[in-house]
Write an enzyme that holds these catalytic residues in place. Structure first.
Site, PDB file in Angstrom:
ATOM      1  N   SER A  72       4.331  -6.325   2.986  1.00 52.17           N
ATOM      2  CA  SER A  72       2.880  -6.270   3.307  1.00 52.17           C
ATOM      3  C   SER A  72       1.998  -7.055   2.488  1.00 52.17           C
ATOM      4  O   SER A  72       2.047  -7.984   2.251  1.00 52.17           O
ATOM      5  CB  SER A  72       2.527  -4.966   3.900  1.00 52.17           C
ATOM      6  OG  SER A  72       1.408  -4.608   4.720  1.00 52.17           O
ATOM      7  N   LEU A  73       1.077  -6.031   1.961  1.00 46.08           N
ATOM      8  CA  LEU A  73       0.234  -6.555   1.007  1.00 46.08           C
ATOM      9  C   LEU A  73       0.688  -7.111   0.017  1.00 46.08           C
ATOM     10  O   LEU A  73       0.242  -8.219  -0.697  1.00 46.08           O
ATOM     11  CB  LEU A  73      -0.511  -5.122   0.325  1.00 46.08           C
ATOM     12  CG  LEU A  73      -1.296  -5.316  -0.753  1.00 46.08           C
ATOM     13  CD1 LEU A  73      -2.691  -6.123  -0.657  1.00 46.08           C
ATOM     14  CD2 LEU A  73      -1.786  -3.926  -1.094  1.00 46.08           C
ATOM     15  N   HIS A 127       0.245  -3.468  11.164  1.00 48.86           N
ATOM     16  CA  HIS A 127       1.151  -4.472  11.531  1.00 48.86           C
ATOM     17  C   HIS A 127       1.515  -4.248  12.964  1.00 48.86           C
ATOM     18  O   HIS A 127       2.718  -4.083  13.644  1.00 48.86           O
ATOM     19  CB  HIS A 127       2.531  -4.335  10.896  1.00 48.86           C
ATOM     20  CG  HIS A 127       2.113  -4.653   9.292  1.00 48.86           C
ATOM     21  ND1 HIS A 127       2.241  -6.047   8.939  1.00 48.86           N
ATOM     22  CD2 HIS A 127       2.322  -3.715   8.263  1.00 48.86           C
ATOM     23  CE1 HIS A 127       1.917  -5.930   7.805  1.00 48.86           C
ATOM     24  NE2 HIS A 127       1.863  -4.849   7.136  1.00 48.86           N
ATOM     25  N   ARG A 178      -8.989  -8.499   3.481  1.00 51.79           N
ATOM     26  CA  ARG A 178      -8.133  -7.923   4.368  1.00 51.79           C
ATOM     27  C   ARG A 178      -8.375  -6.452   4.318  1.00 51.79           C
ATOM     28  O   ARG A 178      -8.103  -5.906   5.459  1.00 51.79           O
ATOM     29  CB  ARG A 178      -6.693  -8.520   3.805  1.00 51.79           C
ATOM     30  CG  ARG A 178      -5.337  -7.727   4.521  1.00 51.79           C
ATOM     31  CD  ARG A 178      -4.283  -8.272   3.681  1.00 51.79           C
ATOM     32  NE  ARG A 178      -3.180  -7.888   4.304  1.00 51.79           N
ATOM     33  CZ  ARG A 178      -2.335  -6.690   4.169  1.00 51.79           C
ATOM     34  NH1 ARG A 178      -2.726  -5.667   3.457  1.00 51.79           N
ATOM     35  NH2 ARG A 178      -1.117  -6.770   5.008  1.00 51.79           N
ATOM     36  N   GLN A 186       0.679 -12.188   9.696  1.00 52.38           N
ATOM     37  CA  GLN A 186       1.468 -10.571   9.217  1.00 52.38           C
ATOM     38  C   GLN A 186       0.741  -9.656   9.750  1.00 52.38           C
ATOM     39  O   GLN A 186       1.300  -8.554   9.857  1.00 52.38           O
ATOM     40  CB  GLN A 186       1.430 -10.961   7.796  1.00 52.38           C
ATOM     41  CG  GLN A 186       2.308  -9.924   6.926  1.00 52.38           C
ATOM     42  CD  GLN A 186       1.444  -9.684   6.005  1.00 52.38           C
ATOM     43  OE1 GLN A 186       0.437  -8.735   5.856  1.00 52.38           O
ATOM     44  NE2 GLN A 186       2.076  -9.767   4.682  1.00 52.38           N
ATOM     45  N   GLN A 217       1.017  -1.112   0.000  1.00 50.13           N
ATOM     46  CA  GLN A 217      -0.026   0.158   0.035  1.00 50.13           C
ATOM     47  C   GLN A 217       0.852   1.272  -0.048  1.00 50.13           C
ATOM     48  O   GLN A 217       2.023   1.236   0.716  1.00 50.13           O
ATOM     49  CB  GLN A 217      -0.931  -0.027   1.323  1.00 50.13           C
ATOM     50  CG  GLN A 217      -2.017   0.726   1.326  1.00 50.13           C
ATOM     51  CD  GLN A 217      -3.122   0.625   2.316  1.00 50.13           C
ATOM     52  OE1 GLN A 217      -3.080  -0.722   2.471  1.00 50.13           O
ATOM     53  NE2 GLN A 217      -3.851   1.397   2.630  1.00 50.13           N
TER      54      GLN A 217
END
Length: 290
Positions: free
Chosen positions: A87-88, A194, A112, A243, A9
């Site tokens: 991440s994503l 996170h 998500r 995650q 992102q």
């Protein structure tokens, strides 16, 4: 060895993916399939939308995922020997190495995004970028602050993102500047990704991930949670669930990939953020943007 990396992102921009749609039959089919799965024409927002419209979490995450995965699909000689995503971006990486089917991954990414959005609305939370301090000092300062604030993204040496309750993050920024940080600035994000603040989203996503088929990958994925090569579908699944509340160990992942023989890193997706970070992690690394 050829390593392919996928952004998260923040890499989105207006017009992203439009050239792919216009020039590739495969890309067009995948984009239209995505519109169908999501129940709205995300392509309209990606190609013509404003920065503000693109910034909505329910749009941003699928948009970045789609750009990465469809771009990978249109590349010549796409034969990854190792993959990783920030991440994503880990979802894009898992499609690239065959662990997840495109449609399944898109559904998970959409769930998500919505789950994270909901978690952000429960309590005021945010993230901040800390520049010019050693990781250990940032971790120590966060531990000493009242409230929830943790190290969230280990992006490259001297650049760590912290995450947590808004007041705790603000206090940590002040303390980190006193400890010698060049900068400690609040980021324009929807909430504390996170971090433990994402626990409601993790629980919601866990059920969806458990119900999804994970295949044997064609090459290892270096996951954010472990920063190590993972080939086992059950372990990949477990790490993907963790995650949301665990830190993104990007620096450690890149270092491990290099130690394991990565000779060329290709960033697949919008922007060149990861190429920049990889160069800061190891200036000898050969990088390329797809």
């Amino acid at each position: 060895m050829k390593a392919y990396v996928f952004p998260g992102q923040g890499a989105q921009f207006t017009g992203m993916g439009k050239d792919l749609y216009e020039n590739s039959e495969i890309a067009r089919e995948m984009f239209e399939k995505a519109n169908e799965i999501l129940g709205f024409r995300i392509t309209d927002i990606m190609f013509e939308g404003t920065a503000e419209e693109l910034k909505e979490t329910k749009v941003t995450q699928p948009a970045v995922f789609l750009h990465s995965v469809i771009l990978a699909k249109t590349l010549d000689n796409f034969t990854p020997e190792m993959v990783a995503g920030h991440s994503l971006g880990e979802f894009s990486a898992l499609v690239a190495n065959g662990t997840l089917a495109f449609e399944d991954a898109l559904k998970l990414v959409s769930q998500r995004a919505l789950a994270m959005q909901k978690a952000c609305e429960i309590k005021p939370s945010t993230m901040a970028a800390v520049l010019g301090l050693e990781d250990a000092i940032v971790e120590q300062v966060c531990n000493e602050i009242d409230g929830v604030v943790v190290a969230a993204n280990y992006n490259c040496p001297g650049q760590l993102v912290i995450s947590g309750e808004t007041t705790a993050v603000e206090k940590a920024c002040e303390a980190l500047k006193e400890a010698g940080a060049k900068r400690a600035l609040i980021l324009p994000v929807g909430g504390a990704f996170h971090s433990p603040m994402m626990e409601p989203a993790r629980e919601e996503l866990a059920a969806a991930i458990e119900a999804t088929t994970f295949n044997q990958p064609i090459c290892p994925v270096y996951q954010n949670v472990t920063a190590a090569a993972v080939n086992d579908p059950n372990e990949i699944k477990k790490n993907l669930i963790l995650q949301l509340t665990a830190p993104v160990k990007w620096t450690q992942s890149v270092q491990q990939m290099i130690a394991d023989g990565a000779s060329l890193f290709t960033e697949v997706g919008p922007g060149k953020v990861l190429v920049g970070l990889i160069k800061k992690i190891n200036k000898e690394a050969e990088t390329h943007s797809a």
